[in-house]
Design a protein around this motif. Structure first.
Motif, short mmCIF file in Angstrom:
data_model
loop_
_atom_site.label_atom_id
_atom_site.label_comp_id
_atom_site.label_asym_id
_atom_site.label_seq_id
_atom_site.Cartn_x
_atom_site.Cartn_y
_atom_site.Cartn_z
N ALA B 311 0.77 -1.30 -0.12
CA ALA B 311 0.15 0.34 -0.01
C ALA B 311 1.15 1.34 -0.14
O ALA B 311 2.18 1.29 0.63
N LEU B 312 0.40 2.24 -0.67
CA LEU B 312 1.32 3.61 -0.70
C LEU B 312 -0.03 4.87 -0.29
O LEU B 312 -0.93 4.96 -0.84
N ASP B 313 0.15 5.49 0.98
CA ASP B 313 -0.32 6.63 1.12
C ASP B 313 0.05 7.75 0.65
O ASP B 313 1.25 7.89 0.50
N PHE B 314 -0.70 8.50 -0.22
CA PHE B 314 -0.42 9.83 -0.73
C PHE B 314 0.09 10.65 0.41
O PHE B 314 1.05 11.68 0.03
N ALA B 315 -0.04 10.69 1.44
CA ALA B 315 0.29 11.74 2.40
C ALA B 315 1.84 11.46 2.85
O ALA B 315 2.45 12.43 2.60
N SER B 316 2.17 10.08 3.17
CA SER B 316 3.41 9.87 3.34
C SER B 316 4.18 9.58 2.31
O SER B 316 5.39 9.57 2.36
#
Lengths: 166, 512
Positions: B311-316
């Motif tokens: 998964a990849l959070d756009f925030a971090s």
């Protein structure tokens, strides 16, 4: 003593014959993969590096029919050959990398490559290789060895490649 | 119905300039503690709007017949969430144009402009979008600006873009010459005028019903020049809402995997602009999927030298592992509520479909057959998962109820049907079928009826639905390069959009 020399000599001769006979399949060396950086574990270490390379060089790819993951007689022969080599190198583990040609959809090809790798590993286990030396990874159709779009390339790309490690 | 109104000089008074003098004051923008710009609705008071003399008397009966919430055109609250410093003010006011003199032409007697999307024989609506008119010099080009919304509307497959255009009125504040526009065949007309001030700009955009000579929608936007595309997309969303009753999805994005030397994940606006590289791992990355809240993606990555679900959070922008069990952890798909992920895992020996939490804990094993099961897709209500299995010898699509029951084979034709994607509207599944050695995008109803082949040239794969279920993005090699294409759900309009080669497109479920 003499029998040991004989075995060593036979092995060297065997390797030489395979390399020289021209019937050896094209071996995918790590540095021959079209996109470096994608490939699996890069082996290192000064001591066994050479031995690993010898084993790697002698392992044959296993080829598959279109859309298939059952082992053809040729594939079984290649696996039998590989099993013999692995028996002589008990310290070597292998990752079976399953690949597909481009004529499929990417996600299904992942499953197909997984199945091809698994059927190869199962054959090796049946042939006497300890299962804890065997693992699988599917690359689907993401890493073709031949990027051309023709029968010859597709046949080469439908393969399981055994990559050695320690 | 005849209206013997004397003269057309009761034309609605449009806002005359960009100074906002006769416009309602713009929506208030408040910055909350988290730094996000929020929008509070402007309280519209009809009396404050431009006075319309004798307006009630002019309402055409057909128009009045259509039930609408009172003042609905006035109180629309823009659904802005991301765009920075964009202000929208509703300048639309129910200006009834009294000039119904030309009622003599029967074709002008019609209902409100509305596309009946449920009608399979629906004709495309001719719409004209002439170049936007600059008011003063500036960095923006009116032709390019109009092209943005023209392209948005074209890609829906619902409109015919009318190319010819009568000359602009001498005074830009004058209403358009509806008779001249009518002769071009246009039923709807979008006009825009704009003014650039430094690195900001102001846009006034209007949607007219040509036959009724009526302003249907008027919006005033201001924001940074850099955001000009999204501002126009937002107006396009409103145009779609007016003309189809369903807001458009022109601010959504498509994630895809680069198809050249690397397998990195990129995002772009749905029309191919605003390309951004999301991953830079040097490993293979596959099968991106947006989280339903739009805050991140999940994808299959070989970062640890095997196919795991990440998964990849756009925030971090920091990738993390969701599932790294032995073998495959592939083709992860969120349920529409975001609480579950269906994926294919092979740690049991064969790839089977599992349901896990977004944290990676197994909720249940959905399939247990001996075939290869991959590519799950949730029904919108979360009650069923469709997936690919080769348990019958060839890859086919099956539907499995989530809460117990038997799998049902959906595809009965052909020997290679993969990549199912359930429409967000639930009415169809799109999938890839191999037909005569090539791959084509098809749709089929969940009951197995109404199979349609939407593509014909080249090889076409990896369908993904727009969140409104009206468009499908896919990969095609029909022009030599493998590009991401967008088409309407009927396949009538098929256009390449990606600026680079790519595959595995995934359409976001939220707008920017």
């Amino acid at each position: 003593m003499s029998s040991r020399y004989l075995i060593q000599g036979m092995t060297v001769l065997f390797v030489f014959l395979i390399l020289a006979s021209g019937c050896a399949r094209k071996i995918v060396r790590p540095d021959a993969v079209p996109q470096p950086g994608f490939v699996g574990p890069q082996v290192g270490g000064p001591v066994l590096e050479h031995e690993l390379q010898v084993v790697q060089t002698n392992l044959q790819p296993i080829y598959f029919d279109y859309d298939g993951y059952t082992l053809s007689p040729e594939a079984q022969a290649a696996l039998q050959h590989n099993a013999e080599i692995l028996k002589r190198a008990p310290q070597v583990a292998v990752v079976a990398e399953g690949h597909c040609d481009e004529r499929g959809t990417a996600e299904y090809n992942l499953a197909l490559g997984d199945r091809r790798a698994r059927s190869s590993v199962e054959y090796l286990a049946t042939a006497g290789i300890a299962p804890n030396r065997l693992s699988t990874v599917s690359y689907g159709s993401e890493l073709p060895v031949d990027p051309a779009h023709n029968e010859g390339a597709w046949a080469k790309n439908r393969r399981v490649y055994l990559r050695v490690s320690r | 119905m005849k209206h013997n109104v004397a003269e057309g000089n009761h034309r609605g008074k449009l806002p005359r300039d960009l100074t906002g003098k006769i416009l309602p004051s713009p929506d208030r923008v408040t910055a909350k503690g988290d730094g996000k710009v929020r929008f509070t609705p402007f309280r519209v008071q009809v009396s404050k709007l431009a006075p319309v003399p004798r307006a009630p008397a002019c309402a055409p009966k057909k128009w009045a017949d259509i039930p609408r919430p009172a003042g609905s055109a006035l109180t629309e609250v823009p659904m802005l969430r991301v765009g920075k410093r964009i202000r929208i003010s509703t300048l639309s006011f129910l200006l009834c144009f009294l000039s119904f003199l030309s009622i003599a032409f029967p074709s002008h007697v019609h209902c409100k402009l509305l596309l009946d999307l449920e009608n399979p024989n629906m004709a495309k609506m001719p719409i004209a979008v002439p170049d936007f008119v600059p008011q003063g010099a500036g960095a923006l080009n009116g032709r390019e600006l109009a092209r943005i919304i023209r392209n948005d509307l074209y890609l829906t497959g619902l409109f015919d873009i009318v190319e010819s255009s009568p000359p602009n009125p001498q005074n830009p504040a004058d209403p358009p010459d509806f008779d001249a526009w009518s002769q071009t065949g246009a039923q709807a007309l979008i006009l825009g005028r704009f003014q650039v001030r430094g690195d900001e700009w102001v846009l006034e955009a209007m949607l007219y019903d040509v036959a009724l000579k009526k302003l249907e929608l008027g919006k005033r936007f201001s924001g940074r020049i850099n955001d000009h595309r999204i501002m126009i997309h937002k107006f396009g969303d409103r145009v779609m809402e007016k003309l189809t009753n369903i807001p458009g999805c022109f601010t959504t994005q498509i994630a895809f995997v680069s198809d050249g030397q690397s397998r990195e994940i990129f995002t772009m606006d749905f029309d191919g602009h605003n390309l951004r590289q999301l991953t830079q791992t040097g490993s293979i990355n596959l099968s991106p999927e947006w989280s339903p809240d739009g805050r991140g993606i999940i994808f299959t990555s070989y970062l640890n030298r095997k196919p795991d679900l990440w998964a990849l959070d756009f925030a971090s922008l920091r990738p993390y592992v969701i599932s790294a069990r032995p073998g495959l952890n592939a083709s992860g798909r969120y349920s529409s509520d975001g609480k579950n992920i269906a994926l294919s895992m092979s740690f049991n020996g064969t790839p089977n479909i599992f349901i896990i939490t977004p944290q990676g804990n197994i909720i249940k094993r959905l399939t247990s057959g001996r075939g290869n099961d991959i590519s799950p897709t949730w029904s919108p209500d979360g009650s069923a998962v469709a997936y690919v299995s080769d348990q019958a010898g060839t890859p086919q699509i099956y539907i499995m109820p989530v809460n117990g029951g038997e799998a049902r084979r959906l595809t009965l034709q052909g020997n290679y049907n993969t990549d199912p994607k359930w429409s967000p509207r639930g009415d169809f599944l799109a999938f890839t079928a191999r037909i005569e050695g090539r791959f084509q995008i098809c749709t089929i109803k969940p009951d197995g009826k109404d199979l349609r082949v939407l593509t014909k040239t080249g090889s076409n794969r990896d369908p993904t639905w727009s969140p409104d279920g009206r468009m499908i993005a896919f990969q095609s090699d029909r022009d030599g390069k493998k590009l991401i294409y967008v088409m309407d759900a009927r396949g009538e309009t098929q256009v390449p959009v990606s600026p680079v080669t790519g595959k595995a497109p995934a359409w976001s479920r939220t707008g920017r």
